[in-house]
Design a protein around this motif. Structure first.
Motif, PDB file in Angstrom:
ATOM      1  N   VAL A  73      12.258  13.208 -42.520  1.00 38.72           N
ATOM      2  CA  VAL A  73      12.036  12.126 -41.954  1.00 38.72           C
ATOM      3  C   VAL A  73      13.070  11.747 -41.142  1.00 38.72           C
ATOM      4  O   VAL A  73      13.780  10.717 -41.693  1.00 38.72           O
ATOM      5  N   ASP A  74      13.707  12.703 -40.866  1.00 33.59           N
ATOM      6  CA  ASP A  74      15.007  12.561 -40.274  1.00 33.59           C
ATOM      7  C   ASP A  74      15.446  12.508 -38.781  1.00 33.59           C
ATOM      8  O   ASP A  74      17.027  12.797 -38.563  1.00 33.59           O
ATOM      9  N   LEU A  75      14.496  12.136 -38.068  1.00 33.90           N
ATOM     10  CA  LEU A  75      14.858  11.866 -36.861  1.00 33.90           C
ATOM     11  C   LEU A  75      15.695  10.998 -36.471  1.00 33.90           C
ATOM     12  O   LEU A  75      16.605  11.359 -35.608  1.00 33.90           O
ATOM     13  N   LEU A  76      16.217   9.633 -36.933  1.00 36.56           N
ATOM     14  CA  LEU A  76      17.142   8.489 -36.545  1.00 36.56           C
ATOM     15  C   LEU A  76      17.823   8.413 -37.350  1.00 36.56           C
ATOM     16  O   LEU A  76      19.254   8.342 -37.070  1.00 36.56           O
ATOM     17  N   LEU A  77      17.989   9.586 -38.479  1.00 35.86           N
ATOM     18  CA  LEU A  77      18.814   9.545 -39.231  1.00 35.86           C
ATOM     19  C   LEU A  77      20.163  10.516 -39.040  1.00 35.86           C
ATOM     20  O   LEU A  77      21.498  10.287 -38.975  1.00 35.86           O
ATOM     21  N   GLU A  78      19.178  11.488 -38.665  1.00 38.66           N
ATOM     22  CA  GLU A  78      20.904  12.871 -38.150  1.00 38.66           C
ATOM     23  C   GLU A  78      21.457  12.426 -37.594  1.00 38.66           C
ATOM     24  O   GLU A  78      22.312  13.075 -36.626  1.00 38.66           O
ATOM     25  N   ARG A  79      21.289  11.046 -36.121  1.00 40.23           N
ATOM     26  CA  ARG A  79      21.855  10.975 -34.870  1.00 40.23           C
ATOM     27  C   ARG A  79      23.301  10.015 -35.542  1.00 40.23           C
ATOM     28  O   ARG A  79      24.095   9.190 -34.494  1.00 40.23           O
ATOM     29  N   PHE A  80      23.165   9.315 -36.378  1.00 36.94           N
ATOM     30  CA  PHE A  80      23.943   8.595 -37.073  1.00 36.94           C
ATOM     31  C   PHE A  80      25.129   9.045 -37.489  1.00 36.94           C
ATOM     32  O   PHE A  80      24.751  10.713 -37.931  1.00 36.94           O
ATOM     33  N   PRO A  81      26.600   8.945 -37.509  1.00 38.23           N
ATOM     34  CA  PRO A  81      27.542   9.667 -38.537  1.00 38.23           C
ATOM     35  C   PRO A  81      27.865   9.617 -39.335  1.00 38.23           C
ATOM     36  O   PRO A  81      26.330   9.118 -40.050  1.00 38.23           O
ATOM     37  N   PRO A  82      28.264  10.324 -40.174  1.00 39.02           N
ATOM     38  CA  PRO A  82      28.042  10.782 -42.031  1.00 39.02           C
ATOM     39  C   PRO A  82      28.197   9.771 -42.929  1.00 39.02           C
ATOM     40  O   PRO A  82      26.863   9.710 -43.747  1.00 39.02           O
TER      41      PRO A  82
END
Length: 164
Positions: A73-82
Motif C-alpha cells: 500500500v504505497d498511497l502515502l509512500l509514493e508521495r515522499f522523495p526517493p
C-alpha cells in the motif's frame, strides 16, 4: 554477488515450484474424471492435491518478494522523495519483515521437527506423511528471509533489479 546468488536461488525455486501447479491440476482432473466418468473416485487425490497446493503456496514467498508481487500500500509512500522512501522501506524491513520472518523460521522449524519425529500423517482416507509439508514451511521461511536480505541490500545500494 550476494544479491545475485539469493535472487537466483529464489528464481530457481520459484520456477521449479510452479510445476507443482500443473501436477496438482492434473491430479484434480484425474480425480474428477474417475469420479464422474467411471464412478470410481480415488481415495488419495484430494489429500495429495491439498498438500501439493500447500507446497506451492508457501514456497513461492521468496520468489514473490523478489518480483515485488506481494501486497503493498504505497498511497502515502509514493508521495515522499526517493530518499525518504528508502528510509521508510528500510524501517519496514527492520521493524516488521525481519522479526516476522525470524519468528516464522524458528517456529516452523520446531513445528516441522516435532512432526518429523512423530512421523505425522494426514487423517484422511489415505495416511499421507505431512512432515514434508511442515518442513517446507521452514524452507519457505528461510527463502523469504534471505530474499529480504537481498531486497534490503538493493535498497541500500540504490538498485531495484539485479541482472540475472
Amino acid at each position: 554477488m550476494i544479491i545475485r546468488a539469493i535472487d537466483v536461488i529464489n528464481e530457481v525455486v520459484g520456477r521449479i515450484v510452479v510445476v507443482l501447479a500443473v501436477i496438482f491440476a492434473g491430479i484434480i482432473i484425474y480425480d474428477v474424471v474417475m469420479r464422474y466418468a467411471f464412478n470410481a473416485p480415488t481415495r488419495w487425490a484430494f489429500d495429495l492435491s491439498k498438500q501439493l497446493y500447500g507446497f506451492y503456496f508457501v514456497l513461492l514467498g521468496g520468489y514473490a518478494l523478489k518480483h515485488q508481487s506481494h501486497v503493498r500500500v504505497d498511497l502515502l509512500l509514493e508521495r515522499f522523495p526517493p530518499g525518504v522512501q528508502r528510509i521508510v522501506e528500510l524501517a519496514g524491513y527492520a521493524l516488521f519483515f525481519f522479526p516476522f520472518t525470524w519468528i516464522f523460521l524458528t517456529r516452523s522449524y520446531d513445528f516441522a521437527a516435532t512432526s518429523w519425529a512423530q512421523g505425522e500423517t494426514t487423517y484422511g482416507a489415505v495416511a499421507l506423511p505431512i512432515y514434508p509439508l511442515k518442513a517446507a514451511l521452514c524452507v519457505a521461511a528461510g527463502l523469504l528471509l534471505i530474499q529480504g536480505v537481498s531486497e534490503v541490500l538493493k535498497i541500500v545500494l540504490g538498485r531495484r533489479e539485479v541482472d540475472q
